[in-house]
Design a protein around this motif. Structure first.
Motif, PDB file in Angstrom:
ATOM      1  N   SER A  70       0.838  -1.206   0.000  1.00 44.99           N
ATOM      2  CA  SER A  70       0.000   0.000   0.000  1.00 44.99           C
ATOM      3  C   SER A  70       0.870   1.252   0.000  1.00 44.99           C
ATOM      4  N   CYS A  71       1.979   1.212   0.753  1.00 48.45           N
ATOM      5  CA  CYS A  71       2.906   2.346   0.772  1.00 48.45           C
ATOM      6  C   CYS A  71       3.588   2.519  -0.582  1.00 48.45           C
ATOM      7  N   VAL A  72       3.986   1.411  -1.190  1.00 48.04           N
ATOM      8  CA  VAL A  72       4.611   1.480  -2.525  1.00 48.04           C
ATOM      9  C   VAL A  72       3.631   2.063  -3.537  1.00 48.04           C
ATOM     10  N   ALA A  73       2.373   1.620  -3.469  1.00 49.57           N
ATOM     11  CA  ALA A  73       1.357   2.141  -4.384  1.00 49.57           C
ATOM     12  C   ALA A  73       1.170   3.638  -4.197  1.00 49.57           C
ATOM     13  N   ALA A  74       1.170   4.091  -2.929  1.00 51.50           N
ATOM     14  CA  ALA A  74       1.043   5.523  -2.650  1.00 51.50           C
ATOM     15  C   ALA A  74       2.234   6.298  -3.211  1.00 51.50           C
ATOM     16  N   LEU A  75       3.440   5.761  -3.030  1.00 54.24           N
ATOM     17  CA  LEU A  75       4.644   6.406  -3.553  1.00 54.24           C
ATOM     18  C   LEU A  75       4.559   6.583  -5.061  1.00 54.24           C
TER      19      LEU A  75
ATOM     20  N   ASP B  20     -14.941   0.325   2.821  1.00 57.06           N
ATOM     21  CA  ASP B  20     -15.410  -0.341   4.032  1.00 57.06           C
ATOM     22  C   ASP B  20     -16.223  -1.586   3.694  1.00 57.06           C
ATOM     23  N   LYS B  21     -16.713  -1.666   2.444  1.00 53.62           N
ATOM     24  CA  LYS B  21     -17.559  -2.788   2.022  1.00 53.62           C
ATOM     25  C   LYS B  21     -16.838  -3.737   1.070  1.00 53.62           C
ATOM     26  N   LEU B  22     -16.012  -3.188   0.184  1.00 48.43           N
ATOM     27  CA  LEU B  22     -15.278  -3.987  -0.794  1.00 48.43           C
ATOM     28  C   LEU B  22     -13.801  -4.024  -0.439  1.00 48.43           C
ATOM     29  N   GLU B  23     -13.072  -4.931  -1.081  1.00 44.60           N
ATOM     30  CA  GLU B  23     -11.629  -5.001  -0.876  1.00 44.60           C
ATOM     31  C   GLU B  23     -10.971  -3.689  -1.325  1.00 44.60           C
ATOM     32  N   PRO B  24     -10.224  -3.013  -0.437  1.00 39.15           N
ATOM     33  CA  PRO B  24      -9.568  -1.755  -0.796  1.00 39.15           C
ATOM     34  C   PRO B  24      -8.660  -1.876  -2.013  1.00 39.15           C
ATOM     35  N   ARG B  25      -7.994  -3.030  -2.179  1.00 39.85           N
ATOM     36  CA  ARG B  25      -7.069  -3.176  -3.307  1.00 39.85           C
ATOM     37  C   ARG B  25      -7.793  -3.101  -4.647  1.00 39.85           C
ATOM     38  N   VAL B  26      -9.044  -3.569  -4.691  1.00 39.15           N
ATOM     39  CA  VAL B  26      -9.799  -3.536  -5.944  1.00 39.15           C
ATOM     40  C   VAL B  26     -10.199  -2.100  -6.275  1.00 39.15           C
ATOM     41  N   VAL B  27     -10.750  -1.415  -5.282  1.00 40.94           N
ATOM     42  CA  VAL B  27     -11.183  -0.022  -5.484  1.00 40.94           C
ATOM     43  C   VAL B  27      -9.992   0.857  -5.859  1.00 40.94           C
ATOM     44  N   ALA B  28      -8.893   0.720  -5.105  1.00 37.21           N
ATOM     45  CA  ALA B  28      -7.701   1.538  -5.341  1.00 37.21           C
ATOM     46  C   ALA B  28      -7.075   1.259  -6.706  1.00 37.21           C
ATOM     47  N   SER B  29      -7.072  -0.001  -7.112  1.00 36.12           N
ATOM     48  CA  SER B  29      -6.451  -0.362  -8.392  1.00 36.12           C
ATOM     49  C   SER B  29      -7.253   0.159  -9.580  1.00 36.12           C
TER      50      SER B  29
ATOM     51  N   SER C 223      -8.427   7.255  -0.744  1.00 36.82           N
ATOM     52  CA  SER C 223      -9.117   6.897   0.506  1.00 36.82           C
ATOM     53  C   SER C 223      -8.967   5.416   0.843  1.00 36.82           C
ATOM     54  N   PRO C 224      -9.248   4.504  -0.098  1.00 36.99           N
ATOM     55  CA  PRO C 224      -9.056   3.078   0.216  1.00 36.99           C
ATOM     56  C   PRO C 224      -7.613   2.736   0.560  1.00 36.99           C
ATOM     57  N   ASN C 225      -6.677   3.386  -0.102  1.00 35.66           N
ATOM     58  CA  ASN C 225      -5.271   3.092   0.162  1.00 35.66           C
ATOM     59  C   ASN C 225      -4.877   3.540   1.572  1.00 35.66           C
TER      60      ASN C 225
ATOM     61  N   GLY D 241       2.266   1.108 -11.233  1.00 37.89           N
ATOM     62  CA  GLY D 241       1.636   1.104  -9.918  1.00 37.89           C
ATOM     63  C   GLY D 241       0.413   0.213  -9.805  1.00 37.89           C
ATOM     64  N   ILE D 242      -0.214  -0.131 -10.915  1.00 31.84           N
ATOM     65  CA  ILE D 242      -1.425  -0.961 -10.862  1.00 31.84           C
ATOM     66  C   ILE D 242      -1.139  -2.336 -10.265  1.00 31.84           C
ATOM     67  N   PRO D 243      -0.150  -3.098 -10.771  1.00 30.68           N
ATOM     68  CA  PRO D 243       0.141  -4.392 -10.135  1.00 30.68           C
ATOM     69  C   PRO D 243       0.610  -4.264  -8.690  1.00 30.68           C
ATOM     70  N   ALA D 244       1.297  -3.166  -8.350  1.00 29.43           N
ATOM     71  CA  ALA D 244       1.717  -2.956  -6.963  1.00 29.43           C
ATOM     72  C   ALA D 244       0.498  -2.805  -6.052  1.00 29.43           C
ATOM     73  N   SER D 245      -0.518  -2.110  -6.547  1.00 33.31           N
ATOM     74  CA  SER D 245      -1.742  -1.930  -5.777  1.00 33.31           C
ATOM     75  C   SER D 245      -2.490  -3.247  -5.592  1.00 33.31           C
TER      76      SER D 245
END
Length: 464
Positions: free
Chosen positions: A268-273, A324-333, A374-376, A450-454
């Motif tokens: 998550s930190c790598v994705a943010a970077l 809060d309802k779905l996997e954060p990685r899916v929303v963020a990606s 937000s999800p990240n 960054g997509i695969p990192a997320s």
């Protein structure tokens, strides 16, 4: 029971307001000053590369101080450090109003960066301390929305103040907000949070970390000069030395094990970077493009630039609730995918591009960043124990600032390559547009990576 509930509710509200101020003021200062850069250039006669150091030195100061400050806050109290940060940010802003020297200007911007890091690290950590996991996504969504509100108002208010008064009025406008926030902390935010009380701070690690970050940033900004390679090399050596030292330190300034033993946190930190590295300089580049190429005034340029953060402000709370309802990685990606498309569109920016094309690209970019941020943030704070909240918020803040700093460093190095030390003028417009094009190519590739990192952070529902 009702009294306890009311007290808890008041503490939550106060913490959220205080954190929102910190989340608002940092991007407001960055985005409003971006619009004022041509006016500052007119007064101080800076070249394109030196001009880029006005936002960069602010980010550099925040980056080198955020990790140690996060640890200090965990040890001595987040409320104490928060108060000191607001005071420093307010005082440096007041002094910038009367500044007449380029060197003093850059020094005060450095102090502003330190103050903002104190405010950001502690504010988010306090919110994480008072809100339970089931409510944290919503709270983080609000703080992220306020970040984008600051970005939204920054270009418009900064442009308006610069055009109607002067660029100095931007810094003056910060002062009353700072004073009001000090009063709120003093009289409304009850309690103190120091989950690592009694631990010591690793001063040697802090110094090595600061040298590494400064050397790398100076090196990136000095490209294509040969000295840049030496600076980057020194920075990389100090960075690996920092990691090695922290792995064996009894009380590390940075808990490396959070990265090595917690995939959700590290990825998550790598994705943010990556996200911030690919997107932060967009406002800087488009501000110069709109004023130097399209001939807009600061106020009109600010109106165009608010398209991105307005969309982010509207959709960030929705994205927080969705995570809060779905996997954060899916929303963020998905958000990072939309961001990549928006950056790819800006590669085609030229002298004849319409303002509607710029606005549409910014709307798409804002949508992508809202779905990502937000999800990240929620994923990062939900993947660690409460005793690491200050360090975790400091870590994500460091990723944000490192990314923003690298984004500006990439822009500065590309400007140095195509423009040298020249000021932006009609004679160098073709070179300026080529530099902007290559900057967006680099940013698009970064975001694509960054997509695969997320996606690699894994499932997070079991952590809540």
């Amino acid at each position: 029971m009702d009294e306890i509930t009311a007290t808890e509710r008041a503490t939550k509200n106060s913490a959220l307001i205080v954190a929102s101020f910190g989340s608002f003021i940092t991007p407001f200062m960055a985005s409003s000053v971006n619009v004022a850069l041509p006016a500052i250039d007119t007064e101080f006669q800076m070249g394109a590369v030196l001009l880029s150091w006005i936002p960069t030195i602010y980010l550099l100061a925040s980056t080198v101080s955020l990790v140690p400050i996060g640890k200090l806050a965990d040890i001595y109290g987040r409320k104490k450090i928060l108060t000191l940060g607001v005071v420093l940010l307010t005082l440096s802003s007041l002094l910038l109003v009367v500044c007449t020297s380029v060197r003093v200007f850059l020094l005060l911007r450095f102090l502003q960066g330190v103050g903002s890091s104190m405010v950001f690290a502690t504010g988010v950590a306090i919110v994480s301390s008072v809100f339970p996991p089931r409510e944290r996504g919503r709270a983080m969504g609000i703080t992220v929305a306020v970040v984008y509100l600051g970005q939204s108002l920054g270009p418009f208010v900064g442009g308006l103040l610069t055009e109607q008064f002067s660029w100095r009025s931007i810094f003056l406008a910060v002062v009353p907000f700072g004073l009001a926030n000090v009063a709120l902390i003093r009289w409304k935010l009850k309690g103190e949070w120091a989950d690592a009380k009694g631990e010591s701070i690793d001063y040697l690690g802090s110094v090595v970390y600061a040298i590494a970050v400064v050397a790398i940033m100076v090196g990136v900004s000095a490209v294509p000069k040969m000295a840049s390679l030496w600076a980057i090399g020194i920075g990389v050596l100090f960075f690996f030395g920092f990691v090695k030292w922290e792995m064996k330190a009894r009380m590390p300034i940075f808990e490396i094990r959070l990265f090595t033993g917690n995939r959700a946190f590290s990825m998550s930190c790598v994705a943010a970077l990556i996200s911030y590295s690919a997107t932060f300089a967009v406002g800087f580049l488009l501000s110069l493009y709109l004023q130097y190429i399209k001939g807009l005034g600061p106020q009109s340029a600010g109106v165009v630039l608010i398209a991105q953060p307005v969309v982010m402000t509207v959709f960030s709370p929705f994205a927080g609730r969705l995570s809060d309802k779905l996997e954060p990685r899916v929303v963020a990606s998905v958000g990072m995918g939309l961001t990549t498309i928006a950056l790819a569109l800006l590669i085609f920016l030229n002298e004849d591009a319409s303002l509607m094309f710029v606005i549409a690209s910014l709307v798409l970019l804002g949508s992508g960043l809202a779905l990502f941020s937000s999800p990240n943030m929620s994923a990062i704070m939900s993947s660690v124990e409460p005793r690491f909240y200050g360090l975790a918020s400091g870590s994500v803040g460091t990723m944000r600032l490192l990314g923003q700093m690298l984004s500006m460093g990439i822009s500065a190095s590309i400007f140095a390559f195509f423009l040298g030390g020249s000021r932006i003028s009609p004679e160098v417009v073709p070179s300026f547009l080529v530099a902007v094009k290559y900057a967006f190519i680099v940013f698009t590739v970064l975001c694509l990576v960054g997509i695969p990192a997320s996606l690699a952070r894994g499932k997070l529902r079991s952590n809540e």
